[in-house]
Design a protein around this motif. Structure first.
Motif, PDB file in Angstrom:
ATOM      1  N   HIS A 181      59.424 -20.216 -95.062  1.00  0.00           N
ATOM      2  CA  HIS A 181      59.548 -21.642 -95.386  1.00  0.00           C
ATOM      3  C   HIS A 181      58.756 -22.442 -94.357  1.00  0.00           C
ATOM      4  O   HIS A 181      59.107 -22.490 -93.178  1.00  0.00           O
ATOM      5  N   LYS A 237      57.762 -25.850 -92.943  1.00  0.00           N
ATOM      6  CA  LYS A 237      58.172 -27.250 -92.922  1.00  0.00           C
ATOM      7  C   LYS A 237      56.942 -28.143 -92.729  1.00  0.00           C
ATOM      8  O   LYS A 237      55.978 -27.749 -92.071  1.00  0.00           O
ATOM      9  N   SER A 261      57.726 -23.000 -88.949  1.00  0.00           N
ATOM     10  CA  SER A 261      58.061 -22.198 -90.134  1.00  0.00           C
ATOM     11  C   SER A 261      59.185 -21.226 -89.809  1.00  0.00           C
ATOM     12  O   SER A 261      59.343 -20.797 -88.661  1.00  0.00           O
ATOM     13  N   THR A 313      63.049 -17.021 -94.519  1.00  0.00           N
ATOM     14  CA  THR A 313      64.280 -17.313 -95.261  1.00  0.00           C
ATOM     15  C   THR A 313      64.776 -16.140 -96.096  1.00  0.00           C
ATOM     16  O   THR A 313      65.931 -16.114 -96.503  1.00  0.00           O
ATOM     17  N   ASP A 373      57.130 -22.820 -99.619  1.00  0.00           N
ATOM     18  CA  ASP A 373      57.596 -21.442 -99.469  1.00  0.00           C
ATOM     19  C   ASP A 373      56.445 -20.496 -99.775  1.00  0.00           C
ATOM     20  O   ASP A 373      55.823 -20.581-100.845  1.00  0.00           O
TER      21      ASP A 373
END
Length: 810
Positions: free
Chosen positions: A245, A247, A228, A231, A330
């Motif tokens: 964020h 992933k 992660s 962001t 997110d």
């Protein structure tokens, strides 16, 4: 400006007390403190002045309290060291005597006067008088302020899952706070997880880190978010809103770690954890002790994602933990404090072609060596040559690869390389007693506790230490042995030594994503590229952004012990506002004059923090004080004078300019310096005793963006020979990008001066970091040459052309 003019909003008599410090001999040996004190007594509104040996000491602070009470002082000026050091001390002293702390002012007559003019005591004394005059002039216009109280969310965010991030998260969680630990890779552990042993104790690295990793994974107060990245960050201390964020892993928590998926996966790619010395599958666990201990699919190499149909792993997965349709997510987190423990990276020696890395197979890096010597590594702990997989008869360690060089690599010492090579040499001797080990060095820096003992032990084991790193490494094409060629600087002899394996002790460098972290959190970096602390001695883990703290190698190269120590310190600092449940916001934020405000939106467009906006219904600007950092950019940009910057008002800055230029203005430089970098750089010049001309008079602002064109023109109209506007380096501004507006403003002024036929070189713009004391000193020496050449006619012409035009009334 008439300094005797009393604030029209108050009938209170202004009564200023001035306390001039000797600071032992630091000031007293170069400045006539008695003369400065006598001069202070002649200034408007000064009703009491005295000198002290050490004003910051308990007796010195007692004198301030007594002076406030006995002389009914309502303003206090202390002439001593830099306000960056003791302003909080003296503010607290004033408060303890019942005086609002915003009615205190300092004159920096040590760091920016006595220490930098040690050979010119008479001129240093005259400058000290000016600095006191400037401080008194500003003090007369100070107003009492009340600070905003903001509630603090009692949740912390730790960025980075290396040993520093792990320690910080555990300390906070054990204290009782909820912690989000965000790590961009699939597992926590960081660089320490890849090491074999640690110096100086020679402990197994993963053996002492793995239990802490497990503690993080099962701690009820820690939410672990691997794979992660952060962001976006909005908000302010106590109330940060962070977007993370996440992933996709493509493997759910149902995974039992059986490993059947790995057996059937047809894809092999270089193993990052093993530094490319072996391969892994497209579905993998980063290393055996990884936390979380679940598999992850590498979406860049898997052929079962998207439209492809491999799916062999899914076919054999008993608990059905493979999820090919996993999606990124997110998540928005509300946190009160943030700890940055993003670690570092290692220097890539491929650029140093003289050492043949990547061209000669038997030239490897320290991290590659760590995996070779590790029992869990690709060779089971056998140190072998990549060229033939044989154990070498001799090994050379080359120090300072990518470090301590102004031409190649980085200019700084990476702190750990000497001791790491000494540790590795002992590991080699332990595994292979007959092996010949050479360490080629510039200087051995064994500075820590028991480090010297380890150094002596290595020499006792027969490790050869040769002072002088190789100029080049040449490979024998037949044997793939390596010739180390260089100069032994102790013996003044050229050496040519043949070895079977060369290990490059690569330096440490900032992480590649540090620029993005700096932008998100509004941090600054040193000239080395690591994050800058608020103060290297008094606030070594704080950052200029309140509520954000530093831990581990994100702040600079350090060993494991120091990283853990700093992590605990950062956790302790972060827990202070969370324990209090509230913080105060410094009263340096803007105040909107609604009568003057037209709602043009200029302030809203330039604010780096989005702390000011235009109310569309009222068509007036409004300030969110808790989000404001007080840079002053809006105040300088407002074309209608509708914004007053609390505690750094236009009138206060004008008063300082006028006081500095009251006498011999044509011989002086007026310097506007930002608090965090250029002012600190000037302080550093003082700490380092760098000498420069005494003609400069420094006016401090929180940011160079506070320096309006009208301030520069005021200095020139008052007859100043030259003006310097100085701030943080572009992209390193403590207020995100506010200093870009400084650049635009100065360039605009240069054009105006050229258009009027004035010498634009009299206005200088300089970007100076807190560590660049010599750059500040050099800039003043350079500007002194300009001052010496400025004619009386040029100054008179400037005054005439820049003086404000009187309004003609009908």
């Amino acid at each position: 400006m008439d300094e005797s003019k009393v604030d029209s909003k108050s009938d209170e008599e202004i009564r200023i007390g001035v306390f001039v410090c000797h600071c032992g001999l630091n000031i007293g040996a170069f400045v006539d403190v008695k003369a400065v004190t006598e001069y202070a007594r002649t200034l408007p509104h000064v009703v009491f002045a005295e000198d002290n040996l050490y004003t910051c000491s308990d007796p010195g602070q007692a004198q301030i309290r007594n002076g406030i009470k006995e002389h009914n002082l309502n303003r206090v000026v202390v002439a001593s060291c830099t306000p960056r050091l003791h302003e909080p001390t003296f503010r607290a002293t004033c408060e303890s005597a019942g005086l609002n702390k915003y009615l205190f002012e300092m004159a920096n007559i040590r760091d920016q006067c006595s220490w930098v003019h040690m050979r010119e005591p008479e001129k240093a004394t005259e400058k000290a008088k000016d600095l006191v005059h400037m401080a008194v002039a500003r003090a007369a216009l100070l107003k009492p302020k009340e600070e905003l109280v903001v509630p603090v969310t009692q949740v912390a965010l730790v960025l980075g899952g290396g040993i520093a991030g792990i320690q910080a998260a555990l300390d906070l969680a054990d204290t009782g706070y909820k912690v989000y630990l965000v790590e961009k890779t699939p597992s926590i552990g960081g660089k320490m997880a890849a090491l074999d042993k640690t110096f100086p104790t020679m402990d197994c690295s993963i053996c002492i880190e793995a239990p802490k990793m497990s503690d993080v994974g099962r701690h009820p107060n820690i939410k672990l978010m691997t794979n992660s990245e952060v962001t976006n960050v909005d908000g302010y201390i106590g109330n940060f809103k962070v977007t993370v964020h996440k992933k996709p892993r493509y493997v759910t928590k149902d995974c039992t770690g059986c490993g059947m998926c790995v057996d059937v996966c047809p894809v092999e790619v270089p193993n990052e954890f093993e530094r490319g010395l072996t391969y892994r599958k497209a579905i993998y666990i980063p290393f055996p002790q990884a936390v979380p201990a679940t598999y992850i699919i590498d979406e860049n190499s898997c052929i079962g994602l998207g439209e492809n149909t491999c799916a062999l792993c899914k076919t054999v997965c008993g608990p059905d933990a493979i999820k090919f349709n996993d999606e990124p997510e997110d998540v928005v987190l509300d946190v009160g404090t943030i700890i940055v423990a993003t670690g570092l990276d290692v220097y890539d020696p491929a650029a140093l072609t003289e050492y043949g890395y990547l061209n000669y197979p038997n030239v490897i890096t320290t991290m590659e060596f760590e995996r070779l010597v590790n029992a869990g590594g690709p060779t089971g702990g056998q140190v072998v040559r990549p060229s033939d997989m044989n154990i070498p008869k001799s090994v050379a360690f080359v120090q300072c690869v990518g470090s301590r060089s102004k031409t190649k690599g980085n200019p700084y010492c990476s702190n750990v390389c000497c001791m790491n090579s000494i540790k590795d040499s002992l590991l080699l001797k332990e595994h292979y007693p007959e092996i010949e080990v050479y360490i080629f060095y510039i200087d051995i820096r064994a500075f820590g506790k028991t480090f010297e003992d380890l150094f002596r032990r290595a020499k006792g084991e027969g490790v050869h230490f040769i002072r002088g790193v190789p100029a080049e490494i040449i490979e024998d094409k037949k044997t793939h042995n390596l010739w180390m060629i260089g100069e032994n600087t102790l013996e003044n002899k050229i050496y040519k030594i043949n070895v079977g394996l060369a290990v490059l002790a690569v330096g440490l460098r900032p992480n590649d994503d540090s620029d993005e972290i700096m932008r998100l959190l509004r941090l600054s970096k040193t000239s080395d590229g690591f994050f800058m602390e608020a103060h290297p001695k008094l606030k070594p883990v704080d950052t200029p952004t309140r509520g954000v703290f530093l831990a581990g190698c994100a702040e600079g190269p350090k060993d494991i012990k120091d990283s853990v120590t700093q992590a605990s310190a950062a956790a302790a600092r972060a827990s202070i506002p969370m324990a209090a449940g509230k913080v105060t916001v410094e009263a340096i934020t803007p105040i909107i004059d609604r009568e003057k405000c037209t709602g043009c939106g200029m302030c809203e467009r330039v604010c780096p923090y989005h702390a000011i906006s235009v109310n569309k219904e009222r068509k007036k600007a409004e300030v969110t004080a808790a989000a404001c950092s007080g840079c002053g950019l809006c105040g300088a940009e407002c074309p209608f004078g509708a914004i007053e910057m609390s505690h750094f008002t236009d009138e206060q800055i004008y008063a300082q300019i006028d006081a500095a230029t009251e006498e011999n203005a044509d011989k002086k430089i007026i310097a506007f310096c930002c608090n965090w970098c250029s002012y600190a750089g000037a302080d550093f010049a003082g700490v380092s005793r760098m000498q420069y001309p005494p003609s400069v008079r420094i006016i401090r602002s929180m940011c160079s963006a506070r320096v309006a064109i009208k301030f520069v023109e005021r200095a020139f109209v008052r007859g100043a020979a030259a003006v310097l506007v100085s701030g943080c380096h572009l992209n390193d501004c403590h207020y995100i990008d506010a200093n870009y507006q400084t650049k635009k403003r100065v360039e605009k002024t240069w054009k105006k001066m050229e258009r009027l036929g004035l010498d634009k070189n009299r206005l200088q713009l300089a970007w100076i970091s807190a560590a660049e004391g010599e750059k500040f000193a050099s800039k003043i020496r350079e500007m002194q040459k300009i001052v010496d050449k400025v004619t009386k006619e040029e100054i008179e012409k400037t005054v005439k052309l820049l003086a404000p035009k009187k309004k003609v009334t009908a």
